[in-house]
Design an enzyme around this catalytic site. Structure first.
Site, PDB file in Angstrom:
ATOM      1  N   CYS A   2       0.828  -1.203   0.000  1.00 37.83           N
ATOM      2  CA  CYS A   2       0.000   0.000   0.000  1.00 37.83           C
ATOM      3  C   CYS A   2       0.864   1.255   0.000  1.00 37.83           C
ATOM      4  CB  CYS A   2      -0.852   0.026   1.254  1.00 37.83           C
ATOM      5  SG  CYS A   2      -1.917  -1.394   1.414  1.00 37.83           S
ATOM      6  N   ARG A  27       5.452  -0.369  -6.566  1.00 33.60           N
ATOM      7  CA  ARG A  27       5.503  -1.175  -5.343  1.00 33.60           C
ATOM      8  C   ARG A  27       4.468  -2.293  -5.347  1.00 33.60           C
ATOM      9  NH1 ARG A  27       7.551   2.563  -0.875  1.00 33.60           N
ATOM     10  NH2 ARG A  27       6.542   1.115   0.519  1.00 33.60           N
ATOM     11  N   TRP A  74      -2.850  -2.723  -1.555  1.00 27.72           N
ATOM     12  CA  TRP A  74      -2.415  -4.079  -1.866  1.00 27.72           C
ATOM     13  C   TRP A  74      -3.137  -4.969  -0.855  1.00 27.72           C
ATOM     14  CZ3 TRP A  74       0.688  -7.929   0.565  1.00 27.72           C
ATOM     15  CH2 TRP A  74       1.237  -8.885  -0.294  1.00 27.72           C
ATOM     16  N   ASN A  99      -1.963   2.222   5.835  1.00 29.91           N
ATOM     17  CA  ASN A  99      -1.051   1.131   5.462  1.00 29.91           C
ATOM     18  C   ASN A  99      -0.789   0.305   6.703  1.00 29.91           C
ATOM     19  OD1 ASN A  99      -0.795   2.344   3.013  1.00 29.91           O
ATOM     20  ND2 ASN A  99       1.377   2.839   3.209  1.00 29.91           N
ATOM     21  N   GLY A 100      -0.657  -1.002   6.559  1.00 30.30           N
ATOM     22  CA  GLY A 100      -0.345  -1.852   7.711  1.00 30.30           C
ATOM     23  C   GLY A 100      -1.490  -2.804   7.990  1.00 30.30           C
ATOM     24  N   GLU A 481      18.499 -17.990  -6.362  1.00 28.68           N
ATOM     25  CA  GLU A 481      18.130 -16.643  -6.802  1.00 28.68           C
ATOM     26  C   GLU A 481      17.597 -16.692  -8.243  1.00 28.68           C
ATOM     27  OE1 GLU A 481      17.455 -13.944  -5.615  1.00 28.68           O
ATOM     28  OE2 GLU A 481      17.690 -12.486  -7.199  1.00 28.68           O
ATOM     29  N   LYS A 485      13.813 -15.550  -9.346  1.00 26.72           N
ATOM     30  CA  LYS A 485      13.559 -14.555 -10.391  1.00 26.72           C
ATOM     31  C   LYS A 485      12.600 -15.123 -11.434  1.00 26.72           C
ATOM     32  CE  LYS A 485      14.737 -11.874  -8.884  1.00 26.72           C
ATOM     33  NZ  LYS A 485      15.400 -11.188  -7.780  1.00 26.72           N
ATOM     34  N   GLU A 488       9.016 -15.461 -10.036  1.00 27.15           N
ATOM     35  CA  GLU A 488       8.393 -14.155  -9.764  1.00 27.15           C
ATOM     36  C   GLU A 488       7.830 -13.512 -11.020  1.00 27.15           C
ATOM     37  OE1 GLU A 488      10.427 -11.424  -6.508  1.00 27.15           O
ATOM     38  OE2 GLU A 488      11.868 -12.184  -7.934  1.00 27.15           O
ATOM     39  N   HIS A 504      18.459 -37.509  -4.456  1.00 22.55           N
ATOM     40  CA  HIS A 504      17.756 -37.756  -3.183  1.00 22.55           C
ATOM     41  C   HIS A 504      16.289 -37.349  -3.274  1.00 22.55           C
ATOM     42  CE1 HIS A 504      21.513 -38.829  -1.313  1.00 22.55           C
ATOM     43  NE2 HIS A 504      22.052 -37.716  -1.796  1.00 22.55           N
ATOM     44  N   LYS A 603       6.878  -4.317  -3.949  1.00 24.65           N
ATOM     45  CA  LYS A 603       8.311  -4.005  -3.948  1.00 24.65           C
ATOM     46  C   LYS A 603       8.871  -3.936  -2.539  1.00 24.65           C
ATOM     47  CE  LYS A 603      12.250  -2.969  -5.644  1.00 24.65           C
ATOM     48  NZ  LYS A 603      12.993  -4.130  -6.163  1.00 24.65           N
TER      49      LYS A 603
HETATM   50  C1  F6R Z   1      12.728 -10.685  -5.104  1.00 25.02           C
HETATM   51  C2  F6R Z   1      12.607  -9.621  -4.148  1.00 25.02           C
HETATM   52  C3  F6R Z   1      12.170  -9.952  -2.769  1.00 25.02           C
HETATM   53  C4  F6R Z   1      12.919  -9.083  -1.753  1.00 25.02           C
HETATM   54  C5  F6R Z   1      12.380  -9.312  -0.341  1.00 25.02           C
HETATM   55  C6  F6R Z   1      13.171  -8.528   0.688  1.00 25.02           C
HETATM   56  O1  F6R Z   1      13.097 -10.235  -6.367  1.00 25.02           O
HETATM   57  O2  F6R Z   1      12.842  -8.484  -4.463  1.00 25.02           O
HETATM   58  O3  F6R Z   1      12.350 -11.295  -2.479  1.00 25.02           O
HETATM   59  O4  F6R Z   1      14.276  -9.380  -1.816  1.00 25.02           O
HETATM   60  O5  F6R Z   1      11.035  -8.927  -0.280  1.00 25.02           O
HETATM   61  O6  F6R Z   1      13.161  -7.171   0.407  1.00 25.02           O
HETATM   62  P1  F6R Z   1      14.278  -6.207   0.929  1.00 25.02           P
HETATM   63  O7  F6R Z   1      15.555  -6.569   0.271  1.00 25.02           O
HETATM   64  O8  F6R Z   1      13.795  -4.830   0.546  1.00 25.02           O
HETATM   65  O9  F6R Z   1      14.347  -6.398   2.411  1.00 25.02           O
END
Ligand code: F6R
Length: 608
Positions: A2, A27, A74, A99-100, A481, A485, A488, A504, A603
């Site tokens: 949000c 975000r 959100w 927000n929250g 990672e 990616k 996501e 395994h 984000k």
């Molecule tokens: C994946 C991604 C998320 C963030 C996670 C932590 O591409 O961006 O997995 O890494 O939400 O966010 P930060 O780094 O802002 O604490």
């Protein structure tokens, strides 16, 4: 997540609010709304979907209002819908954005319903506006009414409120969710992120936990959690606004992937090498580092993967014990005290609720000190940690983290050098590491040259629903990672395993339909990995092998080799990451997904 924007000015504010919402779009959100006050009337417009829908609706009814609050939602409590979108209104006189998460909303709702309030949404937030109505009805002014309301809330919040009896005033409060006050000339603003207000000001006050604020066009006042009137420092932001534009790239994600050679170099030079300038971590960093014997890393998502890589590096190059744990687990378990251990959080945004809670939850005598590797200056983790390393990635707008991750890894390497000086790091290795950091931007450029080849293989993923990533040693977190990616942004179900784990269990998944992506540098584990890949091949799996020429993999019908440049072993987890970022990006393009704003994701995850 949000987003909140509020403005009180001597000019119309709806354009300011919309521009603010647009800059928070990256975000992640599912609905947007605005409440404006004009001539003793409250005008509210809220819609499911993009800010552009709200904008089109407002264009049909332009408002000259000088005061308003706006929100991108959100969904947490209640489906995405116009009814659940903010602002919420009570008695046609007061409106709030929130927000929250309000944890005791159920109990508050029952109490309000007993008093005759009717709820029109399924949200936890709606209780706030009715509670405010109750307090205003008692005769309180807006500021004290909000003060009385927040006393009744459990959970996390940033709130902004307007009321027709206070035609130029916004009251706002924060606890657990970020909120800043923006300072203009004859106008004041509030927002959940300064980015929302960069079009109107570069001067901000970061409100602290439990703060409340009241703004009119000419005045602001802040109260702390004890209701004492306080002053907070004004911060002038200097970052460039154009960093938040896509430039010639189709997507922020691609732009951010391509920015990596530059931001990696900037992050390295920030440390003032060849000898690390330890004052960048904070005034007493050297004194603290002298006493550190072990490291506990806490982070989420991509930043957690950076922590996993860090564990390999600290233990193998310094013999320094290093644990790494996801913040949402760490914060809720009983832990043993770690004498002389540094608590290291890693976070792009510096606002991730779980990481912040982990830091706050650490008892004063549990760790020696805390250090955060973060990308956003003045963020909550930066403000609350003893020491800070700021990655120089610049604003990261694409939801999927790219340049923030690779600069975090450079931050870890700088830390490795700082501890290396104390723990007797071999001088030959130290020279090698410094040289590897110098050539890293060129190595990444050499990976970017492979763009066309990676784009070509990405076409083979169009019909795929699953993918398996394999790596060994420090490349296991890189495989993780890569798989994060891919899932996501392309919505392909992807898993990552240390290649030795294949037989395994996960080998059962391998058939002609399963693409298997291998991170295969020419290191001491290459032959072991080669045998693992043979196991895949003999079960008909299709292989995508990221490897340097010296590793001698040959492309064939069902083996696609992507040539990686020859680069130093210590920094090559970073170069392999960049190749996997490109793979995910192009697969997502083939799939036609919203690359920069993948569904359901946000984000900056400021709620639990
Ligand atoms: C994946 C991604 C998320 C963030 C996670 C932590 O591409 O961006 O997995 O890494 O939400 O966010 P930060 O780094 O802002 O604490």
């Amino acid at each position: 997540m949000c987003g909140i924007v509020g403005a009180t000015a001597k000019r119309p504010v709806s354009e300011i609010l919309l521009a603010g919402l647009h800059s928070l779009e990256y975000r992640g959100y599912d609905s947007a709304g605005v409440a404006l006050l004009h001539n003793d009337e409250l005008f509210v417009s809220k819609h499911q979907g993009k800010v552009a829908i709200l904008e089109a609706a407002l264009q049909k009814q332009p408002s000259p209002s000088h005061i308003g609050i706006a929100h991108t939602r959100w969904a947490t409590h209640g489906v995405p819908s116009a009814e659940n979108a903010h602002p919420h209104v009570s008695n046609n006189r007061v409106a709030i954005v929130h927000n929250g998460i309000i944890e005791n909303h159920d109990q508050l709702r029952k109490g309000l319903q007993a008093q005759g309030f009717e709820f029109v949404s399924q949200t936890d937030s709606e209780v706030i506006v009715h509670l405010l109505s109750v307090e205003l009805h008692k005769g309180s002014d807006l500021d004290s009414a909000l003060g009385a309301v927040v006393e009744q809330l459990d959970g996390a919040y940033a709130i902004a409120a307007i009321d027709i009896a206070h035609p130029d005033r916004i009251a706002a409060a924060r606890h657990g969710s970020p909120l800043v006050l923006g300072i203009g000339f004859g106008e004041y603003f509030v927002a959940s992120d300064p980015l929302a207000l960069r079009q109107v000001t570069n001067r901000f006050i970061y409100l602290e936990e439990g703060d409340r604020v009241s703004i009119t066009p000419d005045h602001y006042q802040i109260w702390d959690k004890t209701a004492a009137s306080v002053t907070r420092p004004v911060v002038e932001l200097k970052d460039k606004l154009d960093q938040a534009s896509k430039g010639d790239f189709d997507h922020f994600m691609l732009k951010e992937i391509y920015e990596q050679p530059r931001v990696l170099a900037e992050t390295t030079s920030f440390a003032g090498l060849p000898t690390v300038d330890e004052s960048i971590f904070g005034a007493n960093a050297s004194e603290i580092f002298d006493r550190v014997d072990a490291i506990q890393i806490v982070a989420c998502g991509t930043s957690y993967h950076a922590g996993m890589v860090a564990k390999y590096w600290f233990e193998s190059h310094l013999g320094m014990p290093c644990n790494v744990e996801v913040a949402s687990e760490f914060r809720y378990r009983l832990r043993a005290k770690r004498p002389n251990t540094l608590l290291l959080t890693i976070s792009q945004s510096g606002e991730t609720a779980d990481s912040l809670a982990a830091l706050r939850d650490a008892a004063p005598d549990e760790f020696l000190a805390s250090l955060v590797i973060a990308n956003v200056d003045n963020s909550a983790l930066v403000r609350e940690s003893d020491l800070v390393f700021l990655t120089q990635a610049g604003p990261e707008i694409g939801v999927a983290s790219t340049k923030a991750f690779t600069t975090q890894l450079v931050g870890v390497l700088i830390l490795l050098l700082a501890f290396g000086r104390r723990k007797g790091m071999d001088s030959g290795f130290q020279a090698q590491l410094l040289q590897a950091l110098r050539t890293l931007p060129d190595d990444v450029e050499a990976v970017l040259v492979q763009r066309a080849r990676i784009e070509a293989v990405s076409e083979r993923f169009i019909q795929k629903h699953h993918a398996l990533f394999l790596g060994r040693g420090v490349y296991y977190p890189i495989a993780l990672e890569g798989s994060l990616k891919l899932k996501e942004i392309s919505y392909i179900h992807a898993e990552a395993y240390p290649a030795g784990e294949l037989k395994h269990g996960p080998l059962a998944l391998v058939d002609e339909e399963m693409p298997v992506i291998a991170v295969a540098p020419n290191d001491e584990l290459l032959e072991k990995l080669r045998s693992n890949l043979e196991e895949v091949r003999s079960r008909g799996g299709e292989l995508y092998v990221f490897a340097p020429q010296e590793a001698n993999f040959e492309s064939s019908d069902r083996v696609h080799v992507i040539n990686m440049p020859h680069c130093d072993a210590i920094t090559s987890p970073i170069t392999y990451t960049v190749a996997l970022q490109l793979l995910s990006y192009y697969v997502a393009i083939q799939k036609g997904t919203d690359v920069d704003k993948p569904r359901n994701l946000a984000k900056s995850v400021t709620v639990e």
